[in-house]
Design a protein around this motif. Structure first.
Motif, PDB file in Angstrom:
ATOM      1  N   TRP A  14      19.943  -3.750  -5.067  1.00  0.00           N
ATOM      2  CA  TRP A  14      18.567  -2.835  -4.862  1.00  0.00           C
ATOM      3  C   TRP A  14      18.096  -2.453  -6.454  1.00  0.00           C
ATOM      4  O   TRP A  14      19.059  -1.622  -7.317  1.00  0.00           O
ATOM      5  CB  TRP A  14      18.693  -1.721  -4.576  1.00  0.00           C
ATOM      6  CG  TRP A  14      18.610  -2.102  -2.319  1.00  0.00           C
ATOM      7  CD1 TRP A  14      19.616  -1.912  -1.528  1.00  0.00           C
ATOM      8  CD2 TRP A  14      17.468  -2.936  -1.928  1.00  0.00           C
ATOM      9  NE1 TRP A  14      19.423  -2.287  -0.280  1.00  0.00           N
ATOM     10  CE2 TRP A  14      17.842  -3.189  -0.430  1.00  0.00           C
ATOM     11  CE3 TRP A  14      16.020  -2.157  -2.471  1.00  0.00           C
ATOM     12  CZ2 TRP A  14      17.174  -3.463   0.347  1.00  0.00           C
ATOM     13  CZ3 TRP A  14      15.183  -3.176  -1.281  1.00  0.00           C
ATOM     14  CH2 TRP A  14      15.970  -2.863   0.412  1.00  0.00           C
ATOM     15  N   SER A  72       8.674   1.209  -6.727  1.00  0.00           N
ATOM     16  CA  SER A  72       9.055   0.574  -6.337  1.00  0.00           C
ATOM     17  C   SER A  72       9.958   0.462  -6.073  1.00  0.00           C
ATOM     18  O   SER A  72      10.792   0.294  -6.615  1.00  0.00           O
ATOM     19  CB  SER A  72       8.382  -0.473  -7.199  1.00  0.00           C
ATOM     20  OG  SER A  72       8.358  -0.855  -8.187  1.00  0.00           O
ATOM     21  N   ALA A  73      10.472  -0.544  -5.190  1.00  0.00           N
ATOM     22  CA  ALA A  73      11.647  -0.947  -4.884  1.00  0.00           C
ATOM     23  C   ALA A  73      11.811  -2.572  -4.973  1.00  0.00           C
ATOM     24  O   ALA A  73      11.181  -3.604  -4.382  1.00  0.00           O
ATOM     25  CB  ALA A  73      12.499  -0.381  -3.066  1.00  0.00           C
ATOM     26  N   VAL A  74      12.951  -2.909  -5.136  1.00  0.00           N
ATOM     27  CA  VAL A  74      13.180  -4.607  -5.384  1.00  0.00           C
ATOM     28  C   VAL A  74      14.767  -5.146  -4.940  1.00  0.00           C
ATOM     29  O   VAL A  74      15.549  -4.264  -4.810  1.00  0.00           O
ATOM     30  CB  VAL A  74      12.684  -5.317  -6.779  1.00  0.00           C
ATOM     31  CG1 VAL A  74      10.894  -5.012  -7.486  1.00  0.00           C
ATOM     32  CG2 VAL A  74      13.569  -4.412  -7.803  1.00  0.00           C
ATOM     33  N   TYR A  75      14.962  -6.025  -3.861  1.00  0.00           N
ATOM     34  CA  TYR A  75      16.254  -6.595  -3.705  1.00  0.00           C
ATOM     35  C   TYR A  75      16.266  -7.925  -4.694  1.00  0.00           C
ATOM     36  O   TYR A  75      14.888  -8.723  -4.550  1.00  0.00           O
ATOM     37  CB  TYR A  75      15.277  -6.725  -2.337  1.00  0.00           C
ATOM     38  CG  TYR A  75      16.883  -7.000  -1.641  1.00  0.00           C
ATOM     39  CD1 TYR A  75      17.866  -5.768  -1.071  1.00  0.00           C
ATOM     40  CD2 TYR A  75      16.701  -8.382  -1.440  1.00  0.00           C
ATOM     41  CE1 TYR A  75      19.279  -6.236  -1.016  1.00  0.00           C
ATOM     42  CE2 TYR A  75      18.601  -8.836  -0.906  1.00  0.00           C
ATOM     43  CZ  TYR A  75      19.291  -7.460  -0.354  1.00  0.00           C
ATOM     44  OH  TYR A  75      20.450  -8.672   0.641  1.00  0.00           O
ATOM     45  N   ASP A 113      13.814 -11.408  -8.360  1.00  0.00           N
ATOM     46  CA  ASP A 113      14.336  -9.982  -7.264  1.00  0.00           C
ATOM     47  C   ASP A 113      12.378 -10.068  -6.452  1.00  0.00           C
ATOM     48  O   ASP A 113      11.080 -10.354  -7.270  1.00  0.00           O
ATOM     49  CB  ASP A 113      13.766  -8.830  -8.206  1.00  0.00           C
ATOM     50  CG  ASP A 113      14.705  -8.474  -8.911  1.00  0.00           C
ATOM     51  OD1 ASP A 113      16.386  -8.678  -8.507  1.00  0.00           O
ATOM     52  OD2 ASP A 113      15.157  -7.787  -9.669  1.00  0.00           O
ATOM     53  N   GLY A 145       9.699  -6.790  -3.912  1.00  0.00           N
ATOM     54  CA  GLY A 145       9.897  -5.945  -3.072  1.00  0.00           C
ATOM     55  C   GLY A 145       8.852  -5.862  -3.257  1.00  0.00           C
ATOM     56  O   GLY A 145       7.927  -5.746  -3.131  1.00  0.00           O
ATOM     57  N   ASP A 176       2.237  -8.477  -9.497  1.00  0.00           N
ATOM     58  CA  ASP A 176       2.437  -7.944  -8.546  1.00  0.00           C
ATOM     59  C   ASP A 176       0.613  -7.652  -7.450  1.00  0.00           C
ATOM     60  O   ASP A 176      -0.168  -8.023  -9.132  1.00  0.00           O
ATOM     61  CB  ASP A 176       2.740  -6.608  -8.153  1.00  0.00           C
ATOM     62  CG  ASP A 176       1.583  -5.637  -9.501  1.00  0.00           C
ATOM     63  OD1 ASP A 176       0.359  -5.382  -8.708  1.00  0.00           O
ATOM     64  OD2 ASP A 176       2.235  -5.132 -10.156  1.00  0.00           O
TER      65      ASP A 176
END
Length: 260
Positions: free
Chosen positions: A91, A128-131, A142, A144, A199
């Motif tokens: 994460w 933001s959050a990325v995986y 990544d 997210g 994005d």
């Protein structure tokens, strides 16, 4: 989301082919499943021009906007640009901040008013959050989601002339856009790497549409410091009543990332 993942995997395959003959760095790849948090701060300078159509002082009519970075720099009062990222395992949690203020003026014809000044402030905040869905010797991928906050604050002053009459007009708008994110990092061998990120969002929740695309070539100066240079574009189409901001900011960007 399926379409976004497909695009990222196509990009990953393309860059794998380009990098197949480039020697990778001898350093071992860090385990993405490690739960020891790492932090990075990036300071950057974005030499952005602006193109589009705006009406930020309704009921004045919309006008076309076409400004190079040189045009912006003449009236720029100052700005702050920076991003921070924390990674825990697969994460990543990212915050990005941009603030700028521009003031311009002109002498008005006729005896009734002497001059006009316009002060424009722009604030953009992104969280933001990325995986990390894929990682190997060459690539990290990544995906997210997050939100991008906008605030535009404009003030117009028309200074008195023969009539001894002063006019002050202000207009402020702010909105929040949900966004979907994809990021690809490719190790090119030695200290060199390539980062592509983008994005898309808005979806009429805030703006009608917003998107961003960033590409940088990176040079790892040492274990903690990485220098970057590339190009960035950011678009938004927001309208509310007579207020319109349909603008693309784009231009070269240079940055330095420090990890600790």
């Amino acid at each position: 989301m399926k379409t976004l993942v497909a695009v990222v995997l196509v990009l990953s395959s393309s860059f794998r082919a380009l990098a197949a003959d480039v020697p990778t760095r001898p350093d071992p790849i860090k385990t993405v499943d490690s739960f020891v948090p790492t932090f990075a701060f990036t300071g950057y300078f974005w030499a952005a021009g602006l193109n589009g159509r705006t009406s930020t002082f309704p009921p004045l009519p919309a006008t076309d906007l076409d400004m190079t970075f040189g045009d912006v720099l003449k009236d720029l009062n100052g700005g702050i640009m920076g991003a921070a990222e924390m990674r825990i395992g697969r994460w990543g949690f990212i915050a990005d901040t941009m603030f700028s203020q521009v003031t311009t003026g002109a002498t008005l014809p006729g005896p009734y008013f002497s001059s006009a000044k316009v002060r424009s402030q722009s604030v953009t905040l992104q969280a933001s959050a990325v995986y990390r869905i894929y990682s190997d010797e060459t690539f990290d991928v990544d995906i997210g989601a997050g939100v991008r906050y906008w605030n535009l604050d404009n003030r117009l002053k028309i200074l008195p002339g023969a009539l001894n009459l002063r006019i002050d007009v202000s207009e402020s708008e702010n909105w929040l856009d949900p966004i979907l994110i994809a990021r690809l990092h490719a190790r090119l061998g030695g200290p060199w790497s390539l980062t592509l990120a983008g994005d898309v969002g808005g979806f009429d929740a805030g703006s009608k549409l917003t998107w961003q695309a960033v590409g940088t070539v990176n040079y790892q100066w040492n274990e903690k410091l990485t220098l970057k240079a590339g190009y960035r574009a950011l678009y938004v189409d927001y309208a509310k009543g007579n207020f319109l901001y349909d603008v693309t900011q784009h231009g070269p960007v240079i940055a330095a990332t420090y990890r600790f």
